[in-house]
Design a protein around this motif. Structure first.
Motif, PDB file in Angstrom:
ATOM      1  N   ARG A   1      45.630  44.555  44.145  1.00  0.00           N
ATOM      2  CA  ARG A   1      46.534  44.454  42.887  1.00  0.00           C
ATOM      3  C   ARG A   1      45.764  43.628  41.791  1.00  0.00           C
ATOM      4  O   ARG A   1      45.646  44.199  40.623  1.00  0.00           O
ATOM      5  N   PHE A   2      45.211  42.587  42.155  1.00  0.00           N
ATOM      6  CA  PHE A   2      44.437  41.742  41.020  1.00  0.00           C
ATOM      7  C   PHE A   2      43.317  42.586  40.447  1.00  0.00           C
ATOM      8  O   PHE A   2      43.189  42.425  39.252  1.00  0.00           O
TER       9      PHE A   2
ATOM     10  N   LYS B   1      51.081  35.780  33.026  1.00  0.00           N
ATOM     11  CA  LYS B   1      50.064  35.088  33.652  1.00  0.00           C
ATOM     12  C   LYS B   1      48.938  35.902  33.824  1.00  0.00           C
ATOM     13  O   LYS B   1      47.720  35.546  33.511  1.00  0.00           O
ATOM     14  N   ILE B   2      49.056  37.125  34.222  1.00  0.00           N
ATOM     15  CA  ILE B   2      47.930  38.081  34.513  1.00  0.00           C
ATOM     16  C   ILE B   2      48.611  39.364  34.066  1.00  0.00           C
ATOM     17  O   ILE B   2      49.674  39.615  33.636  1.00  0.00           O
ATOM     18  N   PRO B   3      47.437  40.277  33.689  1.00  0.00           N
ATOM     19  CA  PRO B   3      48.133  41.668  33.146  1.00  0.00           C
ATOM     20  C   PRO B   3      49.230  42.230  33.992  1.00  0.00           C
ATOM     21  O   PRO B   3      49.327  42.273  34.984  1.00  0.00           O
ATOM     22  N   THR B   4      50.077  42.947  32.967  1.00  0.00           N
ATOM     23  CA  THR B   4      51.413  43.411  33.618  1.00  0.00           C
ATOM     24  C   THR B   4      51.148  44.887  34.156  1.00  0.00           C
ATOM     25  O   THR B   4      52.035  45.313  34.978  1.00  0.00           O
TER      26      THR B   4
ATOM     27  N   MET C   1      49.002  49.380  41.481  1.00  0.00           N
ATOM     28  CA  MET C   1      49.335  49.500  43.195  1.00  0.00           C
ATOM     29  C   MET C   1      50.891  49.760  42.743  1.00  0.00           C
ATOM     30  O   MET C   1      51.536  48.988  42.259  1.00  0.00           O
ATOM     31  N   THR C   2      51.294  50.490  43.794  1.00  0.00           N
ATOM     32  CA  THR C   2      52.871  50.419  43.750  1.00  0.00           C
ATOM     33  C   THR C   2      53.379  49.958  44.913  1.00  0.00           C
ATOM     34  O   THR C   2      52.490  49.802  46.234  1.00  0.00           O
TER      35      THR C   2
ATOM     36  N   GLU D   1      50.857  47.750  36.511  1.00  0.00           N
ATOM     37  CA  GLU D   1      50.644  47.902  37.941  1.00  0.00           C
ATOM     38  C   GLU D   1      49.942  49.318  38.366  1.00  0.00           C
ATOM     39  O   GLU D   1      50.250  50.010  38.276  1.00  0.00           O
TER      40      GLU D   1
ATOM     41  N   LYS E   1      44.379  45.187  38.280  1.00  0.00           N
ATOM     42  CA  LYS E   1      44.647  44.860  37.147  1.00  0.00           C
ATOM     43  C   LYS E   1      43.498  44.386  36.158  1.00  0.00           C
ATOM     44  O   LYS E   1      43.629  44.560  34.989  1.00  0.00           O
TER      45      LYS E   1
ATOM     46  N   THR F   1      46.391  43.454  49.965  1.00  0.00           N
ATOM     47  CA  THR F   1      46.816  44.020  49.027  1.00  0.00           C
ATOM     48  C   THR F   1      47.110  43.451  47.602  1.00  0.00           C
ATOM     49  O   THR F   1      46.885  43.887  46.697  1.00  0.00           O
ATOM     50  N   GLN F   2      47.160  41.996  47.861  1.00  0.00           N
ATOM     51  CA  GLN F   2      47.245  41.139  46.627  1.00  0.00           C
ATOM     52  C   GLN F   2      45.951  41.133  46.107  1.00  0.00           C
ATOM     53  O   GLN F   2      45.627  41.455  44.834  1.00  0.00           O
TER      54      GLN F   2
ATOM     55  N   PRO G   1      44.340  33.914  41.481  1.00  0.00           N
ATOM     56  CA  PRO G   1      44.414  35.261  40.895  1.00  0.00           C
ATOM     57  C   PRO G   1      43.505  35.316  39.376  1.00  0.00           C
ATOM     58  O   PRO G   1      42.975  36.013  39.092  1.00  0.00           O
TER      59      PRO G   1
END
Lengths: 559, 303
Positions: free
Chosen positions: B29-30, B5-8, B12-13, B10, B33, B25-26, B183
């Motif tokens: 991360r988005f 659904k969204i780029p894979t 952010m770890t 990562e 991406k 944090t979300q 997202p």
């Protein structure tokens, strides 16, 4: 996993304050007090289906463009989806979670599409050979018998299927009119079932007609009786034998065999069940003006409500709260019938209010033909006194399908009384399993009932409202002109639209939400599943809430 | 693999130091991406200066420049200028600040950078108070909310500052609001911003379960309801602050549900909540009006 860097003195420190390592040494899983875990549950449609079809799964497989696997999924529990997709009373739809959101999924429409695909692709049915020493006789080629024979044959048991009529099908053939279930389609379904494995058909043979119970017992290791209910119940009033009074089932049999029938202009059908609806609509198609006369009200009618609506739209008249009282003849032919008006009294043991006559209130109808369709009954003559029965139905255990006589099993209408095709199919399969257990001595696996999803478990924020797609159809005016099938199948586009509406209750369909929303990147996305990375999951449970379909459960850590 | 659904990728770890259910944090991360590895971040004092991890560790796979509270926009301006001098025009510079560092302490630097139309993305992740210092009110705290500096007896009465209006008044090429509950929309907006030159301002709504006295599992749900109850509309302002467009294609949910789920609003009476509802509706109508006016203005560039 990254390494934690600890400087022992200033000399180890870099000149510039610059990060040189990541944070994956920090196992934040230790913060967690509640653990989410993937825990797929049962979708309510599956619970609602008497055959226990895995509806969610086959819809999911269709969406994934894996039609053959979808068909295989149905076949696990029902060998005739093309039939049940057309004639089932679809209790699954009553349970569909989407019902509380907008409208339930058109499950029979989808089932029918898959069933038809299975007929169009004969290669999908893998053939089995006899591999076991035991042989089973199945008496009765209706839905229960066909189902029992199919599942025994799949397990490698040689089956001999006895059918009293010329052709297999039982009630599917002589009881259900062509506009609901075309004969050619039924032929295809039966051929597919019979050719799927070691099944030998003996048509024109029945108990008391070519074979008897004792000889079958000698020849076979087990017997399954799926005799069905082939006799019409009588009204119990004088004059029933008059020319012009006919059993509804007899009429259906004649119509379904392709005989040209002319019931006359003024026709009444007595009864409120599916047979009454079928008789009325067949008579309508033969040019009659038809009135269904039922002793209770519309609310108590046992017929499938869709069928009642179809009958109404096609122009069948209904007269409620009346029952035939006297048949008046002229020159040995039916002239008119006197009907007693009724009213509803106290509820009886079925929970429906009992009809009671209204003193002194009657009316007369001049009729060319009166059909009786007040219920069906079994002909247990050939097994009388040898297999235990009650109320003219065979007594069989609800779990083991075993009758009073060892090695003899029974299922379908002849055990339950008038029920449905899908229930007969279910009984046939379960009896096949029970028969196998009796051969192998295996215990019935007691499976723990998984939790069933409810509407409250669905995160509706992820779904848009949409109406159910209805099967395309020919209109009512045109329908009554012949016996052609009324409902047509979904187009591929309609099928895709309808399958997309499924919530996939309780079972993951890879929507990615858990993986997308995890603030701790602690969901591992794999080819065919997700996995919680408990090294890092902090237990926020966002995944639990954001899963649209309730696939993730929780439990306290340390418990 | 099934399409995601969204780029894979990562950037952010795991292992970062955010609280359970952290919206910030979300958001990070988005955003990463969408922007990809060629991104340099400037982070002033805010939750993220802690979340990232202690020196010499970082939970992000892109460079971060930690800077003073008031200096996000000016540091980002300088970083971009430095990269350009070295011939790097590919790397996108993003200032990533909380609401305190944007609405209050950093607004001077932000206003200056925006007026100069510095070539950077400025993202404010808004959790509606100074959360990492212990939940003090900011000018992004909504009216009615409890914080440690607006205790229940004196809960915040003043409305949230209208930062989008302020930024629109700077005539910058791209302004957007986004929410961690959406997202796909968020990622699309960051991707769009990456392709634009000049100052791009993105305001991301990022719930803080700790500061909002909210069960962490409800954090995304709250972000979603903030949008569907119209208290945080999703929109874009383009054409140098002139063209407003508001997302309206959602099923509205009651503001009551949003307010009542959060402990920071627990003291509010039904009348007070109704008051907030009226204010929210007026703001919404005003926004729709702005959108209509912006459509009728002559000489507007088409999108």
């Amino acid at each position: 996993m990254g390494e934690k860097i600890v400087f022992k003195n200033y000399k180890e420190m870099p000149i510039r304050a610059m990060s040189v390592a990541d944070m994956t040494w920090n196992l934040t899983g230790s913060w967690r007090n509640i653990r989410p875990y993937y825990d797929f549950k049962l979708s309510p449609c599956r619970v609602g289906c008497p055959a226990g079809e895995d509806i969610q799964k086959y819809i999911f497989l269709l969406i994934e463009d894996r039609a053959e696997e979808a068909w295989r999924t149905i076949i696990e529990t029902n060998p005739m989806p093309a039939v049940t997709g057309r004639v089932c009373f679809h209790p699954c739809m009553e349970k569909c979670t989407r019902k509380d959101f907008d409208q339930s999924i058109n499950i029979p429409g989808i089932e029918r599409s898959i069933g038809d695909l299975g007929l169009e692709n004969p290669g999908w049915m893998k053939k089995t050979k006899a591999s076991k020493k035991e042989k089973v006789a199945v008496v009765g080629g209706g839905p229960a018998g066909l189902s029992c024979a199919f599942y025994l044959a799949r397990r490698g048991y040689a089956v001999t299927l006895f059918e009293a009529d010329k052709a297999l099908g039982g009630v599917l053939r002589w009881g259900i009119p062509e506009y609901r279930l075309p004969n050619t389609l039924l032929d295809d379904v039966i051929t597919q079932i019979v050719e799927s494995g070691p099944i030998t058909v003996k048509s024109g043979t029945a108990l008391g007609k070519g074979v008897d119970l004792e000889s079958l017992e000698k020849e076979f290791d087990a017997l399954f009786l799926g005799l069905g209910l082939a006799e019409s119940r009588a009204l119990g009033i004088d004059g029933e034998e008059t020319d012009g009074v006919e059993a509804g089932l007899e009429f259906l049999r004649r119509v379904n065999s392709g005989e040209k029938v002319d019931p006359g202009k003024r026709v009444a059908v007595i009864g409120g069940g599916n047979t009454a609806m079928d008789v009325a609509r067949c008579a309508l198609r033969s040019g009659s003006d038809v009135t269904v006369i039922y002793r209770r009200t519309r609310h108590e009618m046992p017929a499938i409500s869709d069928e009642i609506e179809e009958a109404e739209h096609e122009g069948v008249n209904f007269r409620f709260l009346a029952a035939p009282k006297d048949i008046i003849t002229k020159n040995g032919k039916l002239e008119k019938v006197v009907f007693q008006e009724m009213e509803l009294g106290e509820p009886d043991e079925s929970g429906r209010r009992r009809p009671v006559p209204v003193e002194g209130k009657t009316f007369e109808l001049e009729l060319d033909r009166m059909f009786t369709a007040i219920g069906e009954t079994a002909d247990l003559g050939p097994i009388e006194g040898r297999v235990g029965s009650e109320w003219n139905l065979i007594g069989a255990d609800g779990e083991s399908y075993q009758t009073s006589r060892k090695g003899i099993y029974a299922g379908g209408d002849v055990v339950t009384g008038a029920a449905s095709v899908v229930e007969a199919v279910a009984a046939g399969r379960k009896a096949a399993e029970a028969i196998e257990r009796s051969f192998t001595g295996a215990e019935d696996k007691a499976v723990e009932e998984p939790k069933v999803i409810g509407f409250e478990d669905i995160n509706t924020a992820y779904f848009d409202h949409s109406n159910r797609s209805l099967l395309p159809r020919i209109d009512h005016k045109e329908a009554v002109n012949g016996f052609g099938e009324i409902h047509l199948g979904f187009s591929p586009e309609m099928l895709a639209r309808e399958t997309e509406r499924c919530f996939s209750c309780g079972v993951c369909n890879f929507c990615d939400n858990c993986w997308v929303f995890c603030p701790d990147v602690a969901i591992i996305r794999k080819e065919d599943e997700y996995e919680v990375d408990y090294d890092f999951c902090k237990g926020c449970l966002v995944c639990v809430i954001e899963c649209p379909r309730g696939c993730i459960s929780t439990r306290e850590e340390g418990k | 693999m099934r399409p995601a659904k969204i780029p894979t990728e990562e950037l952010m770890t795991s292992g970062h130091l955010a609280c359970q259910g952290c919206g910030a944090t979300q958001a990070m991360r988005f955003a990463l991406k969408a922007l990809g590895p060629k991104t340099a971040l400037v982070i002033p004092a805010c939750c993220w200066s802690v979340i990232d991890g202690p020196f010499p560790h970082s939970s992000l796979k892109v460079p971060i420049f930690h800077t003073a509270f008031e200096a996000a926009a000016s540091t980002a301006s300088g970083l971009k200028a430095g990269l350009e001098m070295r011939g790097d025009t590919e790397t996108v510079v993003m200032a990533w600040a909380g609401d305190g560092g944007t609405f209050d302490i950093g607004i001077q630097a932000l206003s200056g950078a925006a007026e100069r139309n510095e070539d950077m993305i400025y993202c404010c992740y808004d959790n509606e108070a100074y959360m990492n210092t212990g939940i003090q009110r900011s000018s992004a705290t909504p009216a009615g909310a409890w914080t440690t500096t607006t205790p229940i007896k004196h809960y915040k009465k003043r409305p949230k500052k209208k930062i989008i209006d302020i930024m629109a008044a700077h005539s910058i090429p791209y302004i957007a609001t986004a929410s961690v509950a959406y997202p796909l929309d968020l990622i699309e907006k960051f991707k769009k911003a990456r392709e634009i030159k000049g100052t791009r301002f993105i305001h991301v709504f990022a719930p803080c379960p700790t500061g909002w006295k909210l069960a962490p599992e409800l954090s995304v749900s709250m972000a979603r309801q903030a949008v569907t109850s119209k208290i945080f509309p999703l929109m874009e302002v383009t054409d140098n602050g002139r063209r407003w467009s508001v997302w309206k294609d959602f099923e509205p949910t009651p503001l009551q549900d949003y307010i009542k789920a959060q402990g920071r609003f627990r003291h509010l009476t039904d009348e007070e909540i109704e008051g907030i509802g009226r204010e929210t509706e007026r703001n919404w109508q005003e926004l729709l009006m702005k959108e209509r006016i912006s459509l009728e203005l002559p000489g507007l560039e088409s999108e």
